[in-house]
Design an enzyme around this catalytic site. Structure first.
Site, PDB file in Angstrom:
ATOM      1  N   GLN A  73      45.578  32.361  31.303  1.00  0.00           N
ATOM      2  CA  GLN A  73      44.251  31.845  31.640  1.00  0.00           C
ATOM      3  C   GLN A  73      43.191  32.644  30.891  1.00  0.00           C
ATOM      4  OE1 GLN A  73      43.191  32.691  35.652  1.00  0.00           O
ATOM      5  NE2 GLN A  73      41.558  31.174  35.787  1.00  0.00           N
ATOM      6  N   GLY A  74      42.254  31.962  30.275  1.00  0.00           N
ATOM      7  CA  GLY A  74      41.166  32.644  29.556  1.00  0.00           C
ATOM      8  C   GLY A  74      39.833  32.293  30.184  1.00  0.00           C
ATOM      9  N   SER A 117      37.855  34.914  32.658  1.00  0.00           N
ATOM     10  CA  SER A 117      37.010  36.112  32.791  1.00  0.00           C
ATOM     11  C   SER A 117      36.654  36.708  31.439  1.00  0.00           C
ATOM     12  CB  SER A 117      37.733  37.184  33.595  1.00  0.00           C
ATOM     13  OG  SER A 117      37.791  36.815  34.943  1.00  0.00           O
ATOM     14  N   SER A 138      46.634  37.756  32.853  1.00  0.00           N
ATOM     15  CA  SER A 138      48.056  38.039  33.079  1.00  0.00           C
ATOM     16  C   SER A 138      48.873  37.150  32.153  1.00  0.00           C
ATOM     17  CB  SER A 138      48.475  37.711  34.508  1.00  0.00           C
ATOM     18  OG  SER A 138      47.467  38.022  35.411  1.00  0.00           O
ATOM     19  N   GLU A 165      44.433  26.956  42.462  1.00  0.00           N
ATOM     20  CA  GLU A 165      44.901  28.327  42.644  1.00  0.00           C
ATOM     21  C   GLU A 165      44.967  28.650  44.137  1.00  0.00           C
ATOM     22  OE1 GLU A 165      42.208  31.276  41.230  1.00  0.00           O
ATOM     23  OE2 GLU A 165      43.737  32.849  41.091  1.00  0.00           O
ATOM     24  N   GLU A 205      33.708  40.819  47.793  1.00  0.00           N
ATOM     25  CA  GLU A 205      32.285  40.518  47.942  1.00  0.00           C
ATOM     26  C   GLU A 205      32.036  39.023  47.695  1.00  0.00           C
ATOM     27  OE1 GLU A 205      33.543  43.025  46.213  1.00  0.00           O
ATOM     28  OE2 GLU A 205      32.772  44.814  47.210  1.00  0.00           O
TER      29      GLU A 205
END
Lengths: 361, 386, 361, 386
Positions: B127-128, B130, B162, B245, B369
């Site tokens: 996954q790209g 962040s 990951s 997810e 948060e």
């Protein structure tokens, strides 16, 4: 009644802070931690020159003739800088026993001599080492485990069981004896080792029952020293967290503007200040040999260690993913905090002692 | 309301449990990460077996090679996997995120091209999303996506990915236009990780291991055919990815927590059996585990009824992460000073690793948060805090 | 595997919520709590008519033939409305023993009969009351303390020591006997009393050893019922907190826009949902007489009681000074949560039982 | 650094301790509040004795009737008062807030008129700051102050005012003008509580007692001479009042906590001596008490050096309130179900009252949320969260 530092003491702190910040910027931490020894050995003569190794040694013996309060200032600042080296081992753990060997004190003050305390579990007061007289020498046999800085020092203060009970012995390191096996430990800036004595030469520092008193005094010093170090660790972690919270932006604002971040940091501030108060109290009690020293040292160590761990955890959280990386210095502070927490015993065990004192039973 | 397995569920569970007992390779039981080529080869083989036995894509529609089963079977599967301490399919990003997104937004040729190889683990996905500058604030991604002739050109940096070090493909969210509303102007692409200009650098963590990666994209050409959704419509596609997810994520977490609590109980029995404080804390963790487990069951019932994952996914992630941090710390406290030693195969090194690793739990896949914000705003209807 | 309520069960909840909201708006709480009995007595026949008092009583005996899951829905909703009256006492505490007296079940279902459980400390399984045979009657002598709703009910289920051990007796209230002294307790909506038996007439419901089983089942029911009630209390406190956080402004914004407020409420939501899951699990276990019922009831009571207390405390904090006043309904919810927490034993004691089950020793 | 009393301090402490042992009326030891006329008469008499013995206004300048002593004597005084479980001077608002504000901002005639009577408890003061609509946000007060001829006319409502039911005077912050910057346009007055149009209504708390009051002002006329500072300059005057509140506030709190911890220790010894969980929690409270105590000593040293109270006042308030909530709850947990009973003189009723009362601790005199804001913004320099 005056719970403040003197101008001289303030000056010592300023000097320590500025020396350590210059010499050990955060960027150098990784280099030192991954070096073979895990210690910038060249720093030791400088620490001696600054008067830190002999702070509480009398002027007659080459020291500064000060007290544990001054040593405490150094401990706090060394913790803040995450100094790696046998200062804690020599000055907190070994010095009380070395007091029985005045010839060595001058060497400690001059920086020519370092030592650590090699007990069976680096903290228990029992002994799994035996001392046996051989003519006018003493020979030690047995194993001490999780001994701090064992790979760095010239000598070991060893509680060992002799013919009359537990005494304190000094085994100097010569020809690679005693055998030291440095372990792969989590905090690479204060490593632990297994030390094996196989009829190694030693000198009797204190026979029973005097040894027991020195062992108890050593423990109090160690707890107070670590409490002060923990305060240094916590306040540096807080500073890193605050700095990041001011500069990192998300959703168009610095993250420090969110109470989920700022209140965490406020809690760290509060706990660090409370830990500081307890640690200074313990330092004063030890310097004055006050009757509350044992209770104060236990309370300070238990509280400050947990405060330092929490301070680092909150700082990591505030940093987000970045705080979780190997390249960021925070994890090294965190690991030191965990080291401190694990020394001697957990906070719960210290609180059990305190409960014993106040509740009886 | 019936908390027992129905006959079909019981049969599925029985078969799976027996299959796992027979098939999990010794080297993969209780494994810590797909690092090293040997583990990787084992992992690919294991994933292929899972797929052949019909355990990959349990909830995917049959037309795309899935088992077309209700969600509860995915939950059962995750429970049993955790119970056997068996690793998941290597292609979890493909199975849980990329695949469902392609099913929802892909063209027929994309479905044909990608879906089967996700199931069989022939192609591993990463996954790209962040970026260094956009962690919690996903819509602020800055990786540039430009349409030049018949292909897109990608430039930028992704992080916390990951599997990127072993992945064949990447689902990438980039910025194709600067707009006032930052959720617009985003574009969602499928990127071949073997393309020139893609560089993966492992990101070493607090534990010393490298489980995540940085991905650098330098003038990477991506064929127009790899567009998912519309140019500028990437946000909506990304939301599909993220909502999937959360589908049965809770079960994987409760499964992991179940394993951890069982190990904690064993440790406490062995080393601190009589300590009242330890006993109290172990009991707390056991209760929390039950609370998470049954919350998941409630979430599952709702998911099956409505098709939409409820807020329980955020609840589960929030609580699992904090529980895991607490219980690993309790474990090292039980072990005491020995837990300073990092090497060896025994309990001290195991728990020390778990404890350090756990600090990432409240950060990765949605910080605590942000999860509390989500609950406050989307569930309780409180005003936005930002 | 289906952890959801049936449409009929959902309907029961809707009915209960709407009945209770209409009949007991927050504004009425103070009036009821300060009334002589602390109970709107006229509501009881209505509860019976709605089928709540006989929910788990067989249809043959005039009940609805449902299970503890349905009773659980009622407990949760009664908690949410802070209903004051002997539903908990009659349905959770007395019903298992009344099962031995089929003639009474129909009276419970019809609303004509209420009872409570009068143990020495309202929770212990021992007995400080003695039962003695006198011809074909039994006479009770002794004292039971902290008995819930004792001032409201027609009868007492009493564990008393008879010639063969502890049995369960039913003492009906006639001519102001047994003597009931209602105590001034913190939660005025579920009062406690001291009940003194001085050779008062009683009927044997269950002789030893059957009585022990009923006592254990009663305890499980009571714990699960209170867990459900606690969930109702917590969710109402959450709702009040959220409502206030949306409307109250400080510094020009609704206070719910501050994470110091919103994250507190989010934590309450999370804990309430987890408590709910445990409470429903416990309810199902009891309805099915599942082997995990005891553990589930202990876990649910321990967790839900603490969650309800915390929910009320956070709600009070969010309300600021207003939440601390007598006139605001929050304190009544808080006091009920504390009542629930104190029933049977503290969370720590329940956790000790759970540790015993999972750790042995 | 020396944690022992110096000779002069030791003498002061010795004298005070002996004086307290001899003089504290039995009815006032461990008292719970100035309710009822009998307690009130005792309280006035007690305050007068304190003043006559020289213990009122210890830090006030001698020219205004104070003892002109360094702050440490006020700290010693509060410690000894707590140790003897003796009540404070009835005029704490006058001594700690109104008096110092008049000394800082008052005209000579105001000083002459008010200060001596504060010390002697002839006149009791209360504070009129908080309003129903402005709790944490003090600058948003709406009580109107209008200059009409030679007097001000006050209209509005104040709340959370301790002592208002017995007070002779009130320090009042009101709004004299509507301005863009809400800190401007505020005016600070001294109001005679006997004036027509002043109505005090007790505010019943969660404990059932009425310790605070609401004050209603309806066309209350206040002579121009009662203005403190400038018209429109009330904010600055109010800040003086609040900063003085924090001066040695920490010592009063640590003193109260000391009493509470000693009572907790006695309770635990008696009822839960062998319970390891209780022992751990009692030890935590004892440690927290020492931490607060020595933090106060550090704060005192700084106050004496700089004359300005440091952030330790906020720290002390924050931690004391949470400690008091925790330890009173621990006490009722030790007592168990018996703590449900509210009447009687024994431990159950005492601790139940303390526990309920403690819920106000994190709200009154600065909520914990505001205190954390203050620390984050003023001490750590983080951006404003509002």
């Amino acid at each position: 009644m005056d719970f403040s530092f003197s101008p001289e003491q303030d000056q010592l702190r300023t000097q320590a802070r500025s020396f350590l910040e210059k010499r050990y910027p955060l960027a150098r931490l990784a280099e030192i931690a991954t070096s073979a020894d895990g210690w910038d050995r060249a720093s030791w003569p400088e620490l001696a020159r600054l008067g830190w190794t002999g702070a509480s040694i009398s002027e007659a013996q080459g020291g500064a003739g000060l007290s544990f309060v001054e040593e405490g200032i150094v401990f706090e600042e060394l913790g803040r800088a995450l100094y790696a080296g046998p200062y804690f081992s020599t000055v907190a753990l070994a010095l009380p026993a070395l007091g029985c060997a005045p010839d060595l004190l001058a060497k400690v003050a001059s920086g020519a001599f370092t030592a650590t305390f090699a007990s069976p579990a680096a903290n228990a007061s029992g002994a799994a080492v035996d001392g046996r007289r051989d003519g006018d020498r003493w020979l030690l046999r047995g194993e001490a485990d999780l001994v701090p800085d064992a790979g760095l020092v010239e000598a070991f203060v060893v509680p060992a069981r002799g013919p009359d009970g537990i005494g304190l012995y000094l085994a100097e390191r010569r020809d690679a004896r005693p055998l030291v096996r440095v372990l792969d430990t989590v905090d690479a800036t204060r490593r632990l080792a297994r030390v094996t004595f196989e009829d190694d030469d030693a000198r009797l520092l204190a026979a029973p029952p005097a040894a027991a008193k020195i062992i108890a005094a050593t423990r109090r010093r160690a707890l107070a020293a670590l409490a002060l170090e923990a305060v240094g660790v916590a306040s540096r972690a807080l500073a890193l967290g605050v700095e990041h919270a001011k500069s990192r932006e998300q959703f168009g604002r610095p993250i420090g503007a969110y109470q989920a971040v700022s209140h965490k940091l406020a809690d760290t501030y509060v706990e660090t200040e409370l830990a500081r108060s307890l640690a200074y109290w313990a330092a004063w009690c030890i310097a004055e040999d006050d009757g509350e020293a044992e209770l104060a040292a236990s309370a300070a160590k238990a509280y400050a260690a947990e405060a330092a761990v929490a301070a680092c955890e909150r700082a990591i959280q505030v940093h987000g993913g970045m705080g979780f990386t190997w390249d960021h210095p925070l994890h090294r502070y965190y690991k030191r905090a965990l080291w401190i927490e694990s020394f001697d015993r957990s906070g719960a065990a210290h609180r059990a002692d305190i409960a014993q004192a106040i509740l009886g039973g | 309301m019936d908390l027992r397995d129905g006959p079909e569920e019981a049969a599925f569970r029985r078969t799976l449990r027996a299959w796992l007992e027979a098939k999990v390779p010794a080297g993969l039981r209780g494994f810590r990460g797909w690092s090293g080529p040997a583990a990787l080869a084992l992992g690919r083989d294991w994933s292929k077996r899972l797929a052949e036995a019909g355990y990959a894509g349990l909830t995917w529609p049959k037309e795309y090679g899935g088992a077309g089963r209700p969600w509860r079977y995915q939950a059962l599967y995750l429970e049993e996997l955790a119970r056997a301490e068996a690793p998941q399919h290597l292609g979890v990003i493909g199975l849980g995120m990329a695949g469902p997104t392609i099913i929802a937004h892909g063209r027929p040729d994309q479905k044909a091209r990608y879906l089967a190889k996700i199931l069989s683990a022939e192609e591993i996905w990463c996954q790209g999303f962040s970026e260094p500058g956009s962690g919690s604030d996903l819509a602020s991604v800055r990786t540039r996506v430009e349409l030049v002739g018949d292909h897109f050109v990608v430039n930028g940096q992704k992080v916390w990915s990951s599997y990127a070090h072993i992945a064949d493909r990447c689902i990438l969210l980039g910025r194709s236009a600067t707009t006032d509303e930052k959720h617009e102007g985003l574009t969602y692409l499928i990127v071949d990780m073997k393309s020139p200009g893609v560089e993966v650098r492992p990101l070493r963590q607090i534990t010393g291991e490298a489980e995540f990666n940085e991905i650098f994209f330098t003038d990477v050409e991506v064929p127009k055919a790899n567009l998912l959704g519309e140019v500028g419509g990437g946000w909506r596609v990304a939301m599909t990815t993220l909502s999937h997810e959360r589908g049965t994520f809770g079960f994987a977490l409760a499964g992991a927590l179940d394993v951890a609590v069982r190990k904690l109980v064993a440790l406490a029995r062995e080393r601190a059996g009589a300590d009242a404080l330890v006993r109290d804390r172990v009991a707390r963790e056991w209760i929390d585990l039950q609370a998470l487990r049954y919350t998941n069951y409630r979430a599952l019932a709702r998911l099956e009824r409505t098709g939409v994952p409820g807020p329980e996914g955020s609840v589960a992630k929030l609580r699992w992460s904090e529980a895991n941090q607490r219980l690993t710390k309790l474990a090292i406290e039980i072990i005491g000073r020995e837990a300073q030693v990092a090497d060896g195969d025994g309990a001290p090194a195991y728990w020390r690793h778990q404890q350090l690793r756990s600090r990432g739990n409240t950060i990765e896949a949605g910080t605590s948060e942000i999860l509390r914000n989500i609950i406050a705003e989307r569930v309780l209807g409180l005003p936005r805090s930002r």
